[in-house]
Enzyme design. Structure first.
Site, PDB file in Angstrom:
ATOM      1  N   ASP A 154      14.745 131.190  59.575  1.00 38.53           N
ATOM      2  CA  ASP A 154      14.645 132.500  58.923  1.00 38.53           C
ATOM      3  C   ASP A 154      14.817 133.650  59.933  1.00 38.53           C
ATOM      4  O   ASP A 154      15.053 133.425  61.127  1.00 38.53           O
ATOM      5  CB  ASP A 154      13.270 132.558  58.225  1.00 38.53           C
ATOM      6  CG  ASP A 154      13.320 133.329  56.926  1.00 38.53           C
ATOM      7  OD1 ASP A 154      14.208 134.170  56.764  1.00 38.53           O
ATOM      8  OD2 ASP A 154      12.433 133.102  56.073  1.00 38.53           O
ATOM      9  N   ASP A 217      16.474 137.311  48.967  1.00 35.43           N
ATOM     10  CA  ASP A 217      15.978 136.172  48.178  1.00 35.43           C
ATOM     11  C   ASP A 217      16.349 136.257  46.702  1.00 35.43           C
ATOM     12  O   ASP A 217      16.367 137.322  46.108  1.00 35.43           O
ATOM     13  CB  ASP A 217      14.452 136.108  48.282  1.00 35.43           C
ATOM     14  CG  ASP A 217      14.020 135.707  49.686  1.00 35.43           C
ATOM     15  OD1 ASP A 217      14.887 135.517  50.563  1.00 35.43           O
ATOM     16  OD2 ASP A 217      12.801 135.588  49.891  1.00 35.43           O
TER      17      ASP A 217
END
Ligand code: GLA
Length: 420
Positions: A154, A217
């Protein structure tokens, strides 16, 4: 004699573990088609534990997901302890994974599946657990020791850099360090980069890892925005897909984020469109639902072999938006390895739409970038298979007319009627 017995025992041990261990390819040989699997985040957030993961592995086998091609079971954020240990090693969360990560990886492997973890290029993960920055080689060795086959990496808590060229370099270099570390640890780990498309990963990603997220997201809606989270149509439209597709191919994919198929907020038709779009755009197919309790309807979508075959097609060419018909029906086209093509007719509108697609008027569909074309004529016709209905619906001799409900897609595969 004793030596012989030991040798026999050693061979037997190798043979037994050989049955359960997934084949080890080299880093460069992974993800020749988009990765398929499950990730814990969309449904469970950080509320994950050993039993859940074992149950998911069981469900993969008993519910036909493994047979359909799903392979990786990936723990997202929250699997780790809040602190590294005294030597700086990353350690499992003591309550969620009391027997450690290797025990879970071993269980997943014993089912003939592969195992993945999440970490972050910053000093903390997005949920505030320790990140990988400055510990890349140490972590890669730990992952290899545990039997990790997949790393999602990430981008939270990295340095804030304003200049775009510097940002790109910083991101590329950060991911490159981890890629080197994974290679040095001598275990083939699929490297899934997750910097949300914020540093042009399509420009440098193919040289570094196996996939890169293209957007923020996803959340479980077809058409909507919630803070930094996006619905299916927003993810589809966020970047020029024509630009994105040029960067992708076997070994390196645009990642549109984990699937929301089967999660609350999407209708049957929306689930089908979402799944088929991700499939033809060659996004990794990482399930994001609770597979243990999914409905038969969801299972049927996720294990539709014809749709999955479009995603796993060995040519690895990502679909493109061919045209928009009147009334918000978009036509997406994907050339396939057998010289056939897949077409997806997507009704983006909230109202039903009827469309007609006249093959002889179209004459041909051309993919300029990958130099592919399909031509329609009296001499050259194709059978049309409706992949969700699972049946043939005619041939390209006659125009195709169909009615699509709100957000419904018709996904077809064209197959040459001429024998080769
Ligand atoms: C980011 C990622 C998500 C998920 C969470 C975990 O938001 O984009 O996919 O991994 O972090 O905290």
């Amino acid at each position: 004699m004793k030596k012989n017995l030991l040798t026999v025992a050693a061979i037997a041990a190798v043979a037994v573990s050989g049955v359960c261990q997934p084949t080890q390819l080299k880093y460069e040989e992974l993800a020749k088609t988009p990765q398929m699997g499950w990730n814990s985040w969309n449904t469970f957030g950080v509320n994950i534990n050993e039993q859940l993961i074992k149950d998911v592995a069981d469900a993969f086998v008993t519910l036909g997901l493994k047979d359909a091609g799903y392979e990786y079971i990936v723990l997202d954020d929250g699997w780790m302890d809040m602190q590294r240990d005294a030597q700086g090693n990353i350690a499992p969360h003591p309550e969620r994974f009391p027997n450690g990560i290797k025990a879970v990886a071993d269980y997943v492997h014993s089912k003939g599946l592969k195992f993945g973890l999440y970490s972050c290029a910053g000093w903390k993960t997005c949920a505030g657990y320790p990140g990988g920055q400055g510990h890349e080689y140490q972590d890669a060795l730990k992952y290899a020791e545990w039997g990790v086959d997949y790393l999602k990496y990430d981008w939270c808590h990295t340095a804030p850099i304003r200049d775009m060229a510097d940002k790109e370099t910083y991101a590329r270099e950060s991911y490159t360090v981890m890629a080197h570390a994974l290679r040095e640890a001598k275990r083939a780990v699929l490297f899934s980069m997750c910097e949300w498309g914020s540093n042009n990963p399509w420009k440098w990603g193919a040289a570094v890892g196996h996939s890169w997220r293209t957007t923020g997201d996803i959340y479980s809606t077809f058409d909507g925005v919630r803070g930094y989270s996006f619905g299916v149509l927003q993810i589809l439209d966020m970047h020029d897909q024509n630009m994105l597709r040029r960067a992708a191919g076997p070994g390196s994919w645009n990642d549109m984020d984990m699937l929301e198929v089967g999660n609350e907020g999407l209708t049957l038709h929306e689930n089908q469109s979402h799944f088929a779009l991700w499939a033809i755009l060659n996004s990794p197919l990482m399930l994001g639902n609770d597979v243990r309790s999914m409905t038969e309807e969801t299972r049927a979508i996720l294990t539709n072999k014809d749709i999955i075959a479009l995603n796993q097609d060995t040519l690895g060419i990502q679909a493109f938006r061919y045209k928009t018909l009147s009334d918000s029906v978009e036509v997406w086209a994907k050339p396939l390895a057998d010289d056939g093509w897949a077409l997806l007719f997507l009704n983006r509108s909230k109202a039903p739409r009827t469309f007609t697609f006249d093959w002889s008027a179209e004459q041909r569909i051309v993919d300029d970038f990958f130099h592919k074309e399909i031509a329609f004529s009296k001499e050259k016709t194709y059978k049309i298979k409706d992949l969700y209905a699972g049946k043939e619906i005619g041939a390209t001799k006659k125009p195709l007319t169909a009615k699509l409900a709100q957000h419904q897609s018709l996904v077809v595969r064209l197959q040459s009627t001429k024998k080769k």
